[in-house]
Scaffold this motif. Structure first.
Motif, PDB file in Angstrom:
ATOM      1  N   TYR A 120     -40.803 -11.715  -9.330  1.00  0.00           N
ATOM      2  CA  TYR A 120     -40.956 -11.628  -7.861  1.00  0.00           C
ATOM      3  C   TYR A 120     -39.671 -11.042  -7.249  1.00  0.00           C
ATOM      4  O   TYR A 120     -39.722 -10.264  -6.298  1.00  0.00           O
ATOM      5  CB  TYR A 120     -41.226 -13.002  -7.235  1.00  0.00           C
ATOM      6  CG  TYR A 120     -42.340 -13.833  -7.853  1.00  0.00           C
ATOM      7  CD1 TYR A 120     -43.388 -13.249  -8.561  1.00  0.00           C
ATOM      8  CD2 TYR A 120     -42.352 -15.226  -7.716  1.00  0.00           C
ATOM      9  CE1 TYR A 120     -44.394 -14.042  -9.119  1.00  0.00           C
ATOM     10  CE2 TYR A 120     -43.349 -16.012  -8.270  1.00  0.00           C
ATOM     11  CZ  TYR A 120     -44.364 -15.416  -8.973  1.00  0.00           C
ATOM     12  OH  TYR A 120     -45.355 -16.195  -9.528  1.00  0.00           O
TER      13      TYR A 120
ATOM     14  N   ARG B 112     -45.818 -25.689  -3.277  1.00  0.00           N
ATOM     15  CA  ARG B 112     -44.377 -25.353  -3.353  1.00  0.00           C
ATOM     16  C   ARG B 112     -43.565 -26.322  -2.481  1.00  0.00           C
ATOM     17  O   ARG B 112     -42.485 -26.751  -2.857  1.00  0.00           O
ATOM     18  CB  ARG B 112     -44.111 -23.949  -2.833  1.00  0.00           C
ATOM     19  CG  ARG B 112     -44.924 -22.848  -3.474  1.00  0.00           C
ATOM     20  CD  ARG B 112     -44.275 -22.298  -4.678  1.00  0.00           C
ATOM     21  NE  ARG B 112     -44.911 -21.076  -5.105  1.00  0.00           N
ATOM     22  CZ  ARG B 112     -44.913 -20.648  -6.356  1.00  0.00           C
ATOM     23  NH1 ARG B 112     -44.326 -21.334  -7.305  1.00  0.00           N
ATOM     24  NH2 ARG B 112     -45.501 -19.520  -6.685  1.00  0.00           N
TER      25      ARG B 112
ATOM     26  N   ILE C 244     -49.369 -20.877 -16.612  1.00  0.00           N
ATOM     27  CA  ILE C 244     -48.931 -20.685 -15.225  1.00  0.00           C
ATOM     28  C   ILE C 244     -49.563 -19.429 -14.631  1.00  0.00           C
ATOM     29  O   ILE C 244     -49.981 -19.425 -13.467  1.00  0.00           O
ATOM     30  CB  ILE C 244     -47.381 -20.657 -15.150  1.00  0.00           C
ATOM     31  CG1 ILE C 244     -46.842 -22.050 -15.525  1.00  0.00           C
ATOM     32  CG2 ILE C 244     -46.895 -20.237 -13.770  1.00  0.00           C
ATOM     33  CD1 ILE C 244     -45.338 -22.209 -15.501  1.00  0.00           C
TER      34      ILE C 244
ATOM     35  N   LEU D 298     -44.547 -24.618 -19.001  1.00  0.00           N
ATOM     36  CA  LEU D 298     -43.850 -23.406 -19.452  1.00  0.00           C
ATOM     37  C   LEU D 298     -44.202 -23.053 -20.893  1.00  0.00           C
ATOM     38  O   LEU D 298     -44.303 -21.883 -21.237  1.00  0.00           O
ATOM     39  CB  LEU D 298     -42.337 -23.586 -19.313  1.00  0.00           C
ATOM     40  CG  LEU D 298     -41.796 -23.519 -17.877  1.00  0.00           C
ATOM     41  CD1 LEU D 298     -40.397 -24.113 -17.788  1.00  0.00           C
ATOM     42  CD2 LEU D 298     -41.778 -22.078 -17.380  1.00  0.00           C
TER      43      LEU D 298
ATOM     44  N   GLN E 216     -43.255 -29.761 -15.925  1.00  0.00           N
ATOM     45  CA  GLN E 216     -42.900 -28.342 -15.759  1.00  0.00           C
ATOM     46  C   GLN E 216     -42.597 -27.708 -17.131  1.00  0.00           C
ATOM     47  O   GLN E 216     -43.041 -26.598 -17.419  1.00  0.00           O
ATOM     48  CB  GLN E 216     -41.699 -28.211 -14.812  1.00  0.00           C
ATOM     49  CG  GLN E 216     -41.237 -26.779 -14.562  1.00  0.00           C
ATOM     50  CD  GLN E 216     -42.267 -25.919 -13.817  1.00  0.00           C
ATOM     51  OE1 GLN E 216     -43.215 -26.427 -13.216  1.00  0.00           O
ATOM     52  NE2 GLN E 216     -42.098 -24.605 -13.872  1.00  0.00           N
TER      53      GLN E 216
ATOM     54  N   HIS F 171     -38.702 -12.359 -15.423  1.00  0.00           N
ATOM     55  CA  HIS F 171     -39.626 -13.378 -15.929  1.00  0.00           C
ATOM     56  C   HIS F 171     -40.160 -14.198 -14.769  1.00  0.00           C
ATOM     57  O   HIS F 171     -39.385 -14.880 -14.076  1.00  0.00           O
ATOM     58  CB  HIS F 171     -38.882 -14.298 -16.913  1.00  0.00           C
ATOM     59  CG  HIS F 171     -39.693 -15.480 -17.341  1.00  0.00           C
ATOM     60  ND1 HIS F 171     -39.274 -16.775 -17.192  1.00  0.00           N
ATOM     61  CD2 HIS F 171     -40.924 -15.545 -17.896  1.00  0.00           C
ATOM     62  CE1 HIS F 171     -40.207 -17.590 -17.658  1.00  0.00           C
ATOM     63  NE2 HIS F 171     -41.211 -16.871 -18.090  1.00  0.00           N
ATOM     64  N   SER F 172     -41.444 -14.141 -14.528  1.00  0.00           N
ATOM     65  CA  SER F 172     -42.107 -14.982 -13.545  1.00  0.00           C
ATOM     66  C   SER F 172     -41.435 -14.880 -12.169  1.00  0.00           C
ATOM     67  O   SER F 172     -41.506 -13.828 -11.539  1.00  0.00           O
ATOM     68  CB  SER F 172     -42.182 -16.412 -14.087  1.00  0.00           C
ATOM     69  OG  SER F 172     -43.260 -17.054 -13.499  1.00  0.00           O
ATOM     70  N   MET F 173     -40.716 -15.920 -11.699  1.00  0.00           N
ATOM     71  CA  MET F 173     -40.032 -15.781 -10.404  1.00  0.00           C
ATOM     72  C   MET F 173     -39.052 -14.606 -10.450  1.00  0.00           C
ATOM     73  O   MET F 173     -38.860 -13.910  -9.443  1.00  0.00           O
ATOM     74  CB  MET F 173     -39.294 -17.075 -10.045  1.00  0.00           C
ATOM     75  CG  MET F 173     -38.553 -16.995  -8.723  1.00  0.00           C
ATOM     76  SD  MET F 173     -37.654 -18.505  -8.319  1.00  0.00           S
ATOM     77  CE  MET F 173     -36.220 -18.367  -9.400  1.00  0.00           C
TER      78      MET F 173
ATOM     79  N   HIS G  40     -45.984 -19.197 -21.363  1.00  0.00           N
ATOM     80  CA  HIS G  40     -45.252 -18.588 -20.240  1.00  0.00           C
ATOM     81  C   HIS G  40     -43.829 -18.216 -20.638  1.00  0.00           C
ATOM     82  O   HIS G  40     -43.083 -17.700 -19.813  1.00  0.00           O
ATOM     83  CB  HIS G  40     -45.242 -19.615 -19.098  1.00  0.00           C
ATOM     84  CG  HIS G  40     -44.870 -19.051 -17.764  1.00  0.00           C
ATOM     85  ND1 HIS G  40     -45.613 -18.103 -17.105  1.00  0.00           N
ATOM     86  CD2 HIS G  40     -43.806 -19.305 -16.951  1.00  0.00           C
ATOM     87  CE1 HIS G  40     -45.048 -17.818 -15.949  1.00  0.00           C
ATOM     88  NE2 HIS G  40     -43.939 -18.518 -15.835  1.00  0.00           N
TER      89      HIS G  40
ATOM     90  N   MET H 173     -40.259 -18.931  -2.941  1.00  0.00           N
ATOM     91  CA  MET H 173     -41.469 -18.326  -3.521  1.00  0.00           C
ATOM     92  C   MET H 173     -42.651 -18.452  -2.555  1.00  0.00           C
ATOM     93  O   MET H 173     -43.469 -17.527  -2.443  1.00  0.00           O
ATOM     94  CB  MET H 173     -41.788 -18.973  -4.869  1.00  0.00           C
ATOM     95  CG  MET H 173     -40.868 -18.530  -5.982  1.00  0.00           C
ATOM     96  SD  MET H 173     -41.460 -19.007  -7.634  1.00  0.00           S
ATOM     97  CE  MET H 173     -40.942 -20.719  -7.709  1.00  0.00           C
TER      98      MET H 173
ATOM     99  N   GLY I 138     -36.728 -16.905 -14.823  1.00  0.00           N
ATOM    100  CA  GLY I 138     -37.700 -17.519 -13.924  1.00  0.00           C
ATOM    101  C   GLY I 138     -37.255 -18.894 -13.452  1.00  0.00           C
ATOM    102  O   GLY I 138     -36.096 -19.289 -13.605  1.00  0.00           O
ATOM    103  N   PHE I 139     -38.200 -19.633 -12.929  1.00  0.00           N
ATOM    104  CA  PHE I 139     -38.003 -20.901 -12.213  1.00  0.00           C
ATOM    105  C   PHE I 139     -38.308 -22.082 -13.118  1.00  0.00           C
ATOM    106  O   PHE I 139     -39.363 -22.040 -13.770  1.00  0.00           O
ATOM    107  CB  PHE I 139     -38.947 -20.890 -11.020  1.00  0.00           C
ATOM    108  CG  PHE I 139     -39.115 -22.198 -10.309  1.00  0.00           C
ATOM    109  CD1 PHE I 139     -38.230 -22.577  -9.306  1.00  0.00           C
ATOM    110  CD2 PHE I 139     -40.184 -23.043 -10.617  1.00  0.00           C
ATOM    111  CE1 PHE I 139     -38.407 -23.776  -8.623  1.00  0.00           C
ATOM    112  CE2 PHE I 139     -40.357 -24.244  -9.934  1.00  0.00           C
ATOM    113  CZ  PHE I 139     -39.461 -24.608  -8.948  1.00  0.00           C
TER     114      PHE I 139
HETATM  115  C1  MLT Z   1     -41.757 -19.256 -12.825  1.00  0.00           C
HETATM  116  O1  MLT Z   1     -42.019 -19.493 -14.012  1.00  0.00           O
HETATM  117  O2  MLT Z   1     -40.779 -18.561 -12.487  1.00  0.00           O
HETATM  118  C2  MLT Z   1     -42.610 -19.888 -11.768  1.00  0.00           C
HETATM  119  O3  MLT Z   1     -43.323 -20.945 -12.307  1.00  0.00           O
HETATM  120  C3  MLT Z   1     -43.508 -18.894 -11.156  1.00  0.00           C
HETATM  121  C4  MLT Z   1     -44.394 -19.494 -10.110  1.00  0.00           C
HETATM  122  O4  MLT Z   1     -44.396 -20.716  -9.917  1.00  0.00           O
HETATM  123  O5  MLT Z   1     -45.105 -18.730  -9.430  1.00  0.00           O
END
Ligand code: MLT
Length: 263
Positions: A103, A137, A216, A160, A156, A98-100, A241, A189, A33-34
């Motif tokens: 996506y 964002r 998150i 997490l 951040q 994981h998360s991003m 997270h 995102m 993830g991000f």
């Molecule tokens: C992530 O953990 O990858 C990001 O925080 C996901 C998000 O911001 O939507």
């Protein structure tokens, strides 16, 4: 760490662990993830490598991968992962995002369905941002290029994980991320479309991992994700997270049961 060149010329790194499974089962790809790196999955990959081949990329901009100009759309990063599969001559994989990374996995499932045998959303969901989330964002993209970057890193890492030791490890990873990559992924995102239908209609095996203390992805969002695929396998972990660091044994067991049912 091996590398390959994506079809737009960007050099990307990845790790491969374990051996190809003896049966017909597809390998596993773990997508971070991000704003993290493939090393997020280190502990999990060490456990799962005993079961089969595990591929762990550093997404463009992150870890050892190069930092091209943004935005890093989910579609571009999905194409990167397909380029990686091609370079390894792998026809399909189980993808846990994981998360991003989830996506990105959803974009991959929509655009290259034949390359995904299974799809796991780990602290992730298939919905697009609303206007205020998009605005945030774009603000992140500005903040990380300003003197407020250090404060953002700390906040951040705390988002997490609420576990101080885990947050400290994540803080190192966040602080090491290139500001241009954070901006590129953040705007990417913001641009991502709604993909609930992709999640709902996915024809392979799915897994939905929820963290009961996730700061998150709130519980309501996790519930909406599950409601899109009510019969899908779901695991609720006592974690924030970052269950791969907070509850690695439980997450590895959930991934193994999805990747290799009955094994
Ligand atoms: C992530 O953990 O990858 C990001 O925080 C996901 C998000 O911001 O939507």
């Amino acid at each position: 760490m091996p590398a390959f060149t994506a079809d737009d010329g960007v050099r990307l790194h990845y790790a491969v662990k374990g051996q190809p499974p003896g049966d017909e089962r597809s390998p596993l790809m773990l997508v971070h993830g991000f704003p993290l790196t493939g090393s997020l999955w280190s502990e999990l990959a060490e456990v799962l490598r005993t079961r089969g081949l595990v591929v762990v990329p550093d997404l463009r901009g992150f870890g050892r991968s190069s930092v091209p100009a943004g935005p890093y759309t989910m579609e571009r990063m999905a194409a990167d992962l397909v380029n990686l599969l091609d370079s390894l001559a792998l026809s399909s994989v189980y993808v846990a995002g994981h998360s991003m990374g989830g996506y990105v996995a959803l974009a991959m499932a929509e655009l290259y369905p034949e390359r995904l045998a299974g799809l796991a959303l780990v602290h992730s969901h298939p919905f697009a941002d609303n206007e205020s989330q998009r605005e945030q964002r774009y603000q992140v993209a500005e903040v990380v290029a300003s003197p407020r970057r250090e404060t953002w890193n700390r906040e951040q890492a705390e988002r997490l994980s609420g576990e101080p030791a885990v947050a400290a490890g994540l803080h190192e990873m966040v602080a090491a991320a290139d500001s241009r990559a954070i901006a590129g992924a953040s705007v990417g995102m913001a641009l991502r479309p709604h993909r609930a239908h992709v999640w709902r209609m996915f024809r392979g095996d799915t897994l939905h991992v929820v963290g009961s203390q996730d700061r998150i992805i709130p519980p309501a969002r996790a519930e909406e994700t599950q409601n899109e695929r009510p019969a899908g396998r779901m695991v609720n972990l006592k974690a924030g997270h970052a269950s791969m660091m907070e509850a690695p044994v439980a997450l590895a067991a959930a991934i193994e049961a999805w990747w290799m049912p009955g094994a």
